[in-house]
Design an enzyme around this catalytic site. Structure first.
Site, PDB file in Angstrom:
ATOM      1  N   ASP A  55      14.428 -54.250  38.899  1.00 27.70           N
ATOM      2  CA  ASP A  55      14.722 -55.505  38.466  1.00 27.70           C
ATOM      3  C   ASP A  55      15.624 -56.288  39.281  1.00 27.70           C
ATOM      4  O   ASP A  55      16.898 -56.061  39.474  1.00 27.70           O
ATOM      5  CB  ASP A  55      15.859 -55.204  37.007  1.00 27.70           C
ATOM      6  CG  ASP A  55      16.216 -56.467  36.345  1.00 27.70           C
ATOM      7  OD1 ASP A  55      15.324 -57.318  35.934  1.00 27.70           O
ATOM      8  OD2 ASP A  55      17.372 -56.420  36.538  1.00 27.70           O
ATOM      9  N   TYR A  60      20.885 -62.332  43.001  1.00 29.79           N
ATOM     10  CA  TYR A  60      21.430 -61.005  43.560  1.00 29.79           C
ATOM     11  C   TYR A  60      21.066 -60.869  45.140  1.00 29.79           C
ATOM     12  O   TYR A  60      21.646 -60.172  45.894  1.00 29.79           O
ATOM     13  CB  TYR A  60      20.521 -59.937  43.087  1.00 29.79           C
ATOM     14  CG  TYR A  60      20.605 -59.584  41.613  1.00 29.79           C
ATOM     15  CD1 TYR A  60      21.407 -60.232  40.455  1.00 29.79           C
ATOM     16  CD2 TYR A  60      19.588 -58.899  41.026  1.00 29.79           C
ATOM     17  CE1 TYR A  60      21.481 -60.256  39.454  1.00 29.79           C
ATOM     18  CE2 TYR A  60      19.840 -58.717  39.449  1.00 29.79           C
ATOM     19  CZ  TYR A  60      20.622 -59.477  38.620  1.00 29.79           C
ATOM     20  OH  TYR A  60      20.595 -59.232  37.504  1.00 29.79           O
ATOM     21  N   LYS A  85      14.388 -63.355  38.550  1.00 25.46           N
ATOM     22  CA  LYS A  85      14.977 -64.343  37.726  1.00 25.46           C
ATOM     23  C   LYS A  85      15.423 -65.452  38.686  1.00 25.46           C
ATOM     24  O   LYS A  85      15.502 -65.411  39.763  1.00 25.46           O
ATOM     25  CB  LYS A  85      15.875 -63.711  37.100  1.00 25.46           C
ATOM     26  CG  LYS A  85      15.943 -62.207  36.555  1.00 25.46           C
ATOM     27  CD  LYS A  85      17.163 -61.868  35.655  1.00 25.46           C
ATOM     28  CE  LYS A  85      17.095 -60.147  35.495  1.00 25.46           C
ATOM     29  NZ  LYS A  85      17.413 -59.542  36.681  1.00 25.46           N
ATOM     30  N   HIS A 116      17.267 -66.828  34.099  1.00 26.90           N
ATOM     31  CA  HIS A 116      18.379 -65.924  33.988  1.00 26.90           C
ATOM     32  C   HIS A 116      19.407 -66.285  32.814  1.00 26.90           C
ATOM     33  O   HIS A 116      20.076 -65.170  32.442  1.00 26.90           O
ATOM     34  CB  HIS A 116      18.991 -66.017  35.203  1.00 26.90           C
ATOM     35  CG  HIS A 116      19.869 -64.576  35.714  1.00 26.90           C
ATOM     36  ND1 HIS A 116      19.774 -64.109  37.061  1.00 26.90           N
ATOM     37  CD2 HIS A 116      20.309 -63.750  34.959  1.00 26.90           C
ATOM     38  CE1 HIS A 116      20.388 -63.038  37.260  1.00 26.90           C
ATOM     39  NE2 HIS A 116      20.863 -62.709  36.024  1.00 26.90           N
TER      40      HIS A 116
HETATM   41  N1  LIG Z   1      20.159 -60.596  33.210  1.00 24.60           N
HETATM   42  C1  LIG Z   1      21.313 -60.369  33.278  1.00 24.60           C
HETATM   43  O1  LIG Z   1      22.304 -61.381  33.286  1.00 24.60           O
HETATM   44  C2  LIG Z   1      21.991 -59.161  33.905  1.00 24.60           C
HETATM   45  C3  LIG Z   1      23.447 -58.963  33.872  1.00 24.60           C
HETATM   46  C4  LIG Z   1      24.070 -57.865  34.597  1.00 24.60           C
HETATM   47  C5  LIG Z   1      23.151 -56.764  35.057  1.00 24.60           C
HETATM   48  N2  LIG Z   1      21.805 -57.016  35.026  1.00 24.60           N
HETATM   49  C6  LIG Z   1      21.097 -56.153  35.394  1.00 24.60           C
HETATM   50  O2  LIG Z   1      21.300 -54.519  34.902  1.00 24.60           O
HETATM   51  C7  LIG Z   1      21.581 -53.794  35.934  1.00 24.60           C
HETATM   52  C8  LIG Z   1      22.634 -52.642  35.606  1.00 24.60           C
HETATM   53  O3  LIG Z   1      23.689 -53.365  35.329  1.00 24.60           O
HETATM   54  P1  LIG Z   1      25.010 -52.498  35.189  1.00 24.60           P
HETATM   55  O4  LIG Z   1      26.145 -53.502  34.928  1.00 24.60           O
HETATM   56  O5  LIG Z   1      24.758 -51.340  34.627  1.00 24.60           O
HETATM   57  O6  LIG Z   1      25.402 -51.955  36.706  1.00 24.60           O
HETATM   58  P2  LIG Z   1      26.453 -51.707  37.414  1.00 24.60           P
HETATM   59  O7  LIG Z   1      27.909 -51.436  36.459  1.00 24.60           O
HETATM   60  O8  LIG Z   1      26.691 -52.576  38.453  1.00 24.60           O
HETATM   61  O9  LIG Z   1      26.326 -50.414  38.234  1.00 24.60           O
HETATM   62  C9  LIG Z   1      26.074 -49.131  37.503  1.00 24.60           C
HETATM   63  C10 LIG Z   1      27.429 -48.235  37.964  1.00 24.60           C
HETATM   64  O10 LIG Z   1      27.597 -47.235  37.365  1.00 24.60           O
HETATM   65  C11 LIG Z   1      27.514 -46.238  38.278  1.00 24.60           C
HETATM   66  N3  LIG Z   1      26.501 -45.021  37.611  1.00 24.60           N
HETATM   67  C12 LIG Z   1      25.120 -45.167  37.816  1.00 24.60           C
HETATM   68  N4  LIG Z   1      24.575 -44.337  37.173  1.00 24.60           N
HETATM   69  C13 LIG Z   1      25.405 -43.617  36.575  1.00 24.60           C
HETATM   70  C14 LIG Z   1      25.753 -42.085  35.762  1.00 24.60           C
HETATM   71  N5  LIG Z   1      24.487 -41.590  35.486  1.00 24.60           N
HETATM   72  N6  LIG Z   1      26.845 -41.751  35.494  1.00 24.60           N
HETATM   73  C15 LIG Z   1      28.018 -42.482  36.006  1.00 24.60           C
HETATM   74  N7  LIG Z   1      27.892 -43.516  36.588  1.00 24.60           N
HETATM   75  C16 LIG Z   1      26.662 -44.011  36.863  1.00 24.60           C
HETATM   76  C17 LIG Z   1      26.958 -46.712  39.443  1.00 24.60           C
HETATM   77  O11 LIG Z   1      27.436 -45.661  40.676  1.00 24.60           O
HETATM   78  P3  LIG Z   1      26.789 -45.277  41.552  1.00 24.60           P
HETATM   79  O12 LIG Z   1      25.916 -46.022  42.384  1.00 24.60           O
HETATM   80  O13 LIG Z   1      27.609 -44.614  42.466  1.00 24.60           O
HETATM   81  O14 LIG Z   1      25.847 -44.042  40.784  1.00 24.60           O
HETATM   82  C18 LIG Z   1      27.452 -47.921  39.366  1.00 24.60           C
HETATM   83  O15 LIG Z   1      28.834 -48.263  39.716  1.00 24.60           O
HETATM   84  C19 LIG Z   1      21.978 -54.896  37.269  1.00 24.60           C
HETATM   85  O16 LIG Z   1      21.956 -54.280  38.329  1.00 24.60           O
HETATM   86  C20 LIG Z   1      20.914 -55.928  36.792  1.00 24.60           C
HETATM   87  O17 LIG Z   1      19.488 -55.540  37.248  1.00 24.60           O
HETATM   88  C21 LIG Z   1      21.280 -58.095  34.466  1.00 24.60           C
END
Ligand SMILES: NC(=O)c1ccc[n+]([C@@H]2O[C@H](COP(=O)([O-])OP(=O)(O)OC[C@H]3O[C@@H](n4cnc5c(N)ncnc54)[C@H](OP(=O)(O)O)[C@@H]3O)[C@@H](O)[C@H]2O)c1
Length: 333
Positions: A55, A60, A85, A116
């Site tokens: 994704d 990005y 997106k 997006h």
């Molecule tokens: N459509 C939209 O507007 C939109 C907006 C936001 C996000 N997104 C999508 O959603 C994705 C995910 O977003 P997010 O907000 O979840 O990502 P995030 O908070 O930026 O990244 C995940 C965080 O959690 C940690 N992590 C990952 N797996 C873990 C686990 N099993 N246990 C504990 N910590 C963990 C990671 O650290 P480590 O790397 O050290 O594991 C990282 O710091 C984005 O990358 C993007 O593709 C889309």
């Protein structure tokens, strides 16, 4: 009830191939250092360990790196599901936006192309539809995406961050329904109303920030999730991820850590009592509903990428985080 590699896929009613339940999120990684960098290494590791959905987004700024990594992995293109997106400043020319993404990714087509956000803005930050800002409405942008779908450059088209009100507006003129709506959803923002609305229209939900956002996020200490995790020998994060998948939503967690990359696609099976307990977190106490992906907020202006919560027609804001982090509030009635 051992956790196992999640190979579940979901059918997209409005075109395209089935979407894998678990994908790698690609926002906010460390993209530097060519193919030796943290992000490309993590992406390769994901694919080698069973991830088939990637994704990304033009916003990005890592489509080029992703294209390079895809050339190095031993998986056929047709076995991968690539989502990208168009950004808000690209609303005036979706065809050009998709072409740029395809060139960056070195692909002939993407499996899913998303608008997006509903809001468009010009390069100088003036929002379309506001004073001095002339540009297409999201319904007009959608009509252009429908043309790209017909050309086969995107096998499915969809939206992201669209509320029920936005979708109702879109449906006034849309000829093709969105295949997907990608929104922030997790146990603190289950968005059952939006999910029910989307289900009634055959729109698949993808959950972003499915385990909350960032490292310091309250979802991981949530007592219901902690207690289920202890009972089934899992982690609160895996329980949160499995909850979304059990509700029929795909998820796009991001990690650059090998063991967490594997953990995020190795999901436990939750029992109905677990699902009811997790659903109950906010059903029993609606004031706990909150979004967690706070970097999207401009706290001074009270907006999310230029639009207020009212304009986005979001019924839930960023309610429970620390005062110094987020103050965009809209509590449920
Ligand atoms: N459509 C939209 O507007 C939109 C907006 C936001 C996000 N997104 C999508 O959603 C994705 C995910 O977003 P997010 O907000 O979840 O990502 P995030 O908070 O930026 O990244 C995940 C965080 O959690 C940690 N992590 C990952 N797996 C873990 C686990 N099993 N246990 C504990 N910590 C963990 C990671 O650290 P480590 O790397 O050290 O594991 C990282 O710091 C984005 O990358 C993007 O593709 C889309």
């Amino acid at each position: 009830m051992a956790a196992k590699l999640c190979t579940t896929t979901f059918k997209l009613t409005h075109g395209g191939k089935d979407i894998p339940a678990v994908g790698m999120g690609c926002w906010r990684g460390n993209f530097g250092d060519g193919l030796d960098g943290e992000f490309p290494r993590a992406l390769k590791y994901c694919i080698e360990n069973g991830y088939r959905h990637i994704d990304t987004a033009s916003f990005y700024q890592n489509e080029v790196t992703i294209g390079q990594v895809l050339k190095t992995v031993n998986v056929d293109r047709e076995d991968l599901f690539i989502t990208t997106k168009m950004w808000n400043t690209q609303h005036n020319d979706p065809a050009k936006a998709l072409q740029e993404s395809l060139e960056n990714l070195k692909l002939d087509y993407v499996d899913l192309y998303l608008m997006h956000w509903p809001q468009g803005e010009s390069a100088d930050g003036t929002m379309y539809g506001e004073k001095g800002g002339a540009g297409p409405t999201f319904s007009e942008v959608w009509a252009e995406l429908e043309k790209l779908l017909a050309q086969g450059k995107a096998k499915a088209i969809g939206v992201s961050n669209f509320s029920i009100g936005n979708l109702e507006e879109l449906f006034k003129t849309a000829k093709v329904a969105p295949a997907v709506n990608q929104v922030e959803t997790h146990p603190f923002n289950p968005d059952f109303e939006l999910a029910d609305y989307c289900a009634s229209k055959g729109i698949h939900l993808t959950a972003y920030s499915p385990m909350g956002h960032g490292t310091d996020n309250p979802l991981r200490d949530e007592p219901v999730l902690v207690s289920i995790a202890e009972e089934i020998g899992s982690t609160p994060t895996q329980v949160a991820l499995a909850w979304n998948v059990a509700h029929g939503r795909s998820i796009v967690p991001r990690s650059s850590n090998p063991s967490r990359i594997v953990a995020n696609i190795t999901l436990p099976t939750l029992q109905p009592k677990h699902m009811a307990a997790i659903d109950g977190i906010t059903l029993n106490d609606p004031k706990r509903r909150t979004r967690l992906c706070w970097p999207m907020c401009d706290q001074e202006k009270g907006t999310v990428f230029g639009w207020s919560l009212d304009k986005l027609l979001w019924d839930v804001g960023f309610n429970t985080l620390k005062e110094d982090v987020v103050s965009l509030r809209r509590l449920p009635a």
